[in-house]
Design an enzyme around this catalytic site. Structure first.
Site, PDB file in Angstrom:
ATOM      1  N   GLU A 163       0.805  -1.225   0.000  1.00  0.00           N
ATOM      2  CA  GLU A 163       0.000   0.000   0.000  1.00  0.00           C
ATOM      3  C   GLU A 163       0.842   1.280   0.000  1.00  0.00           C
ATOM      4  OE1 GLU A 163      -2.928  -0.161   3.128  1.00  0.00           O
ATOM      5  OE2 GLU A 163      -3.732  -2.087   2.457  1.00  0.00           O
ATOM      6  N   GLU A 348      -5.243  -8.723   0.656  1.00  0.00           N
ATOM      7  CA  GLU A 348      -5.954  -8.381   1.908  1.00  0.00           C
ATOM      8  C   GLU A 348      -7.414  -8.129   1.587  1.00  0.00           C
ATOM      9  OE1 GLU A 348      -4.530  -5.101   4.293  1.00  0.00           O
ATOM     10  OE2 GLU A 348      -2.451  -5.739   4.016  1.00  0.00           O
TER      11      GLU A 348
HETATM   12  O1  IFM Z   1      -4.438  -3.326   9.130  1.00  0.00           O
HETATM   13  C1  IFM Z   1      -4.344  -2.778   7.853  1.00  0.00           C
HETATM   14  C2  IFM Z   1      -3.158  -3.359   7.114  1.00  0.00           C
HETATM   15  O2  IFM Z   1      -1.969  -3.163   7.804  1.00  0.00           O
HETATM   16  C3  IFM Z   1      -3.026  -2.711   5.754  1.00  0.00           C
HETATM   17  N1  IFM Z   1      -4.266  -2.739   5.031  1.00  0.00           N
HETATM   18  C4  IFM Z   1      -5.468  -2.336   5.709  1.00  0.00           C
HETATM   19  C5  IFM Z   1      -5.585  -3.051   7.047  1.00  0.00           C
HETATM   20  C6  IFM Z   1      -6.871  -2.603   7.773  1.00  0.00           C
HETATM   21  O3  IFM Z   1      -6.863  -1.242   8.009  1.00  0.00           O
END
Ligand code: IFM
Length: 447
Positions: A163, A348
């Site tokens: 990210e 994710e």
């Molecule tokens: O916890 C975070 C993760 O570290 C990165 N992506 C989003 C998740 C939820 O906010």
């Protein structure tokens, strides 16, 4: 739901969010240690000093993964655990930890997916300017090569960054994440260097670990205009440029989107924008983190002149994020059509809810189970439309340190009692276990 034979079912975590052991075995300070120990930066003053104590409990955690039938596990390396000052002396104890973790995963038939940077920059490098310093490109590349050299014989999948948008803008413009800056020009400088460091690290990893698969993970949002008006459509396009296209165009086309460059004007002064072509190295896969859509109207706010519209009557998670599974399918299909990545992983996807306390050894979390089911369904729909999706990683394996939100936001499939460090499965974990088992059964070849 139809999934290909070799589709991988996994779960994800990151180093600072779960490891703890912040001052053990020679680990250096990271920017999140400094930031979370500064009053006012995190909910309740929470820090990742102990987190899930995974550094000590990794064997138990891998056994837990195996009990759920996970086929893959995405975790990140703590850079200051292996190179405490970010450059220079290596910490053998830190490398040993990741050796043991990888070996434990493989012993349980779980494929490790390693993320090299999930936000815990060594504080010593921040003191030298952090990602704003162009030297960060070389710092990161050397660190990436070290890790690939050490683990590349066993780890087949490598993710350079997690990210980059969050690293750049939440950390350097909105100021809600470490290092807590509020400067738009600095944020674009950081984004540029992070992207270039990705472009340099990919060949460096391949050189020392031939044959491995390398990619990057982007957090993508399905932006939708609040109405059919030309103004709202243009506003949604600007948000898309800010969050999605800035990174997708850089990584796949080697340039930044013209409309955004024009709009940003002097904010980008001092950056040699053409060098972004170095970020566009051929990748083996793209990782996508997806949580929600955003509905956008034209408005007075911020440099983009937009406003985010709350959609009443729709379910939202504890983070206030709308539950919108169609957006995952939309993003997967859109990226496939516009950027043609050779393979995709959902690296994710998940939801925070106010979970009730455990009863009889299980936490009942019907909303998370429904979230999971609907998003897995969206993946199946995307595959049916030709998306080369190869795997899905739930966020997260277990409740953990949710950055500025501390421990109050629980994203885990597994509940963590932070007072005792007990791990207790949630109903969603058992649902996921059964889903994986059904997939495996459907695809196992007859004896
Ligand atoms: O916890 C975070 C993760 O570290 C990165 N992506 C989003 C998740 C939820 O906010």
């Amino acid at each position: 739901m139809e999934f290909p034979d070799h589709f991988l079912w996994g779960a994800a975590t990151s180093s600072y969010q779960i490891e703890g052991a912040a001052q053990e075995d020679g680990r250096g300070e990271c920017i999140w240690t400094r930031f979370s120990h500064t009053p006012g930066n995190t909910y309740n003053g929470d820090t990742g000093d102990v987190a899930c104590d995974h550094y000590h409990r990794y064997r138990q955690d891998v056994a837990l993964m195996a009990s759920l039938g996970l086929q893959a596990y995405r975790f990140s390396i703590s850079w200051p655990r292996v190179i405490p000052q970010g450059t220079g002396a290596i910490n053998p104890a830190g490398l040993d930890f990741y050796d043991r973790l990888v070996d434990e995963l493989l012993a349980h038939n779980i494929q490790p997916f390693v993320t090299l940077y999930h936000w815990d920059l060594p504080q010593a490098l921040q003191d030298r300017g952090g990602w704003e310093n162009a030297d960060s490109i070389a710092w990161f590349t050397n660190y990436a090569a070290l890790m690939a050299q050490r683990l590349g014989d066993r780890v087949r999948h490598w993710i350079t960054h997690n990210e980059p948008w969050v690293v750049a803008f939440v950390g350097h413009y909105f100021g809600r994440h470490a290092p807590g800056k509020c400067n738009l020009a600095a944020a674009y400088r950081v984004a540029h260097h992070v992207l270039l460091s990705h472009g340099e690290a990919v060949p460096a990893i391949r050189q020392v670990a031939p044959g491995v698969q390398v990619g990057i993970t982007l957090d993508l949002v399905d932006f939708q205009p609040a109405s059919e008006s030309a103004d709202d459509i243009a506003a949604a396009h600007r948000e898309d440029g800010f969050k999605n296209r800035w990174f997708l165009d850089a990584v796949f086309k080697g340039r930044y989107p013209d409309d955004m460059v024009t709009r940003l004007g002097a904010t980008l002064d001092g950056l040699d924008l053409d060098t972004v072509q170095r970020a566009a190295v051929p990748l083996d896969f793209l990782g996508i983190n997806y949580y929600s859509r955003n509905v956008i109207a034209a408005g007075p706010h911020g440099p983009l002149n937009t406003q985010h519209v709350h959609v009443d009557g729709r379910p939202h998670t504890a983070m206030g994020w709308e539950v919108y599974p169609d957006g995952l399918r939309n993003v997967l299909v859109r990226v496939t059509r516009e950027y043609a990545p050779p393979a995709l992983y959902v690296t994710e996807n998940g939801a925070a809810y106010d979970d009730p306390p455990p009863v009889n050894g299980v936490v009942e979390d019907p909303q998370r189970q429904a979230y999971l089911a609907a998003h897995v369904q969206a993946c199946a729909e995307a595959i049916a439309q030709g998306v080369p999706l190869r795997g899905y990683f739930a966020w997260s394996l277990m409740d953990n340190f949710e950055w500025a939100e501390g421990y109050r936001m629980r994203f885990g499939l597994v509940y963590v009692d932070f007072a005792t460090q007990e791990r207790i499965p949630k109903r969603s974990a058992l649902y996921y276990r059964d889903l994986i088992a059904a997939h495996r059964a459907a695809h196992s070849s007859p004896a």
